[in-house]
Design an enzyme around this catalytic site. Structure first.
Site, PDB file in Angstrom:
ATOM      1  N   ASP A   9      -1.304  -9.486  -6.256  1.00  0.00           N
ATOM      2  CA  ASP A   9      -0.642  -8.220  -5.972  1.00  0.00           C
ATOM      3  C   ASP A   9       0.069  -7.703  -7.220  1.00  0.00           C
ATOM      4  OD1 ASP A   9      -0.057  -6.059  -4.334  1.00  0.00           O
ATOM      5  OD2 ASP A   9       1.803  -6.956  -3.577  1.00  0.00           O
ATOM      6  N   LYS A  11      15.517 -10.909  -0.754  1.00  0.00           N
ATOM      7  CA  LYS A  11      14.310 -10.465  -0.051  1.00  0.00           C
ATOM      8  C   LYS A  11      14.376 -11.013   1.368  1.00  0.00           C
ATOM      9  CE  LYS A  11       9.306 -10.958  -0.129  1.00  0.00           C
ATOM     10  NZ  LYS A  11       8.162 -11.493  -0.888  1.00  0.00           N
TER      11      LYS A  11
END
Length: 128
Positions: free
Chosen positions: A101, A6
């Site tokens: 999230d 990431k």
């Protein structure tokens, strides 16, 4: 070893804070249904976090993509394993965590359709 990398937004203050928070929090968490942190690295402008690779991708690709529909027994397993990860984050770990999230694109699946909840970029810590 296959890994997922990431990359955090380049050079922004928010990106740096997000990176530091994510690395600190994720490195202290251990649960079978959370994506495992392998490592991290950075310089002045670039921030990378290395996670275990999930060969079956995210749940949303199985729900909304061209893949064959998931059997109900697999869907039930995914739901209970996601709930187990959230229970750990909310009540069982030393410092409680709110993911904020949780969605199908952040529910990753390994080769046995085991859940690994991921993408912790919007964590919020609170004391229990």
């Amino acid at each position: 070893m296959d890994v997922a990398v990431k990359k955090i937004s380049q050079g922004s203050r928010q990106g740096r804070r997000e990176y530091i928070t994510e690395v600190k929090v994720i490195s202290s968490l251990r649960h079978r249904n959370l994506v495992r942190l392998i490592g991290w690295c950075h310089d002045e402008t670039q921030f990378f976090i290395v996670y275990e690779f999930m060969p079956y991708g995210s749940l949303d690709s199985h729900l909304f993509g061209q893949n064959n529909p998931l059997e109900w027994v697999v869907r039930y397993k995914i739901a209970t394993e996601t709930a187990s990860a959230l229970l750990y984050l909310h009540e069982e770990c030393e410092q409680c965590v709110v993911h904020r999230d949780v969605k199908s694109s952040n529910i990753m699946l390994d080769s046995g359709f085991n859940v690994k909840l991921g993408d912790f970029e919007i964590l919020n810590l609170y004391t229990s």
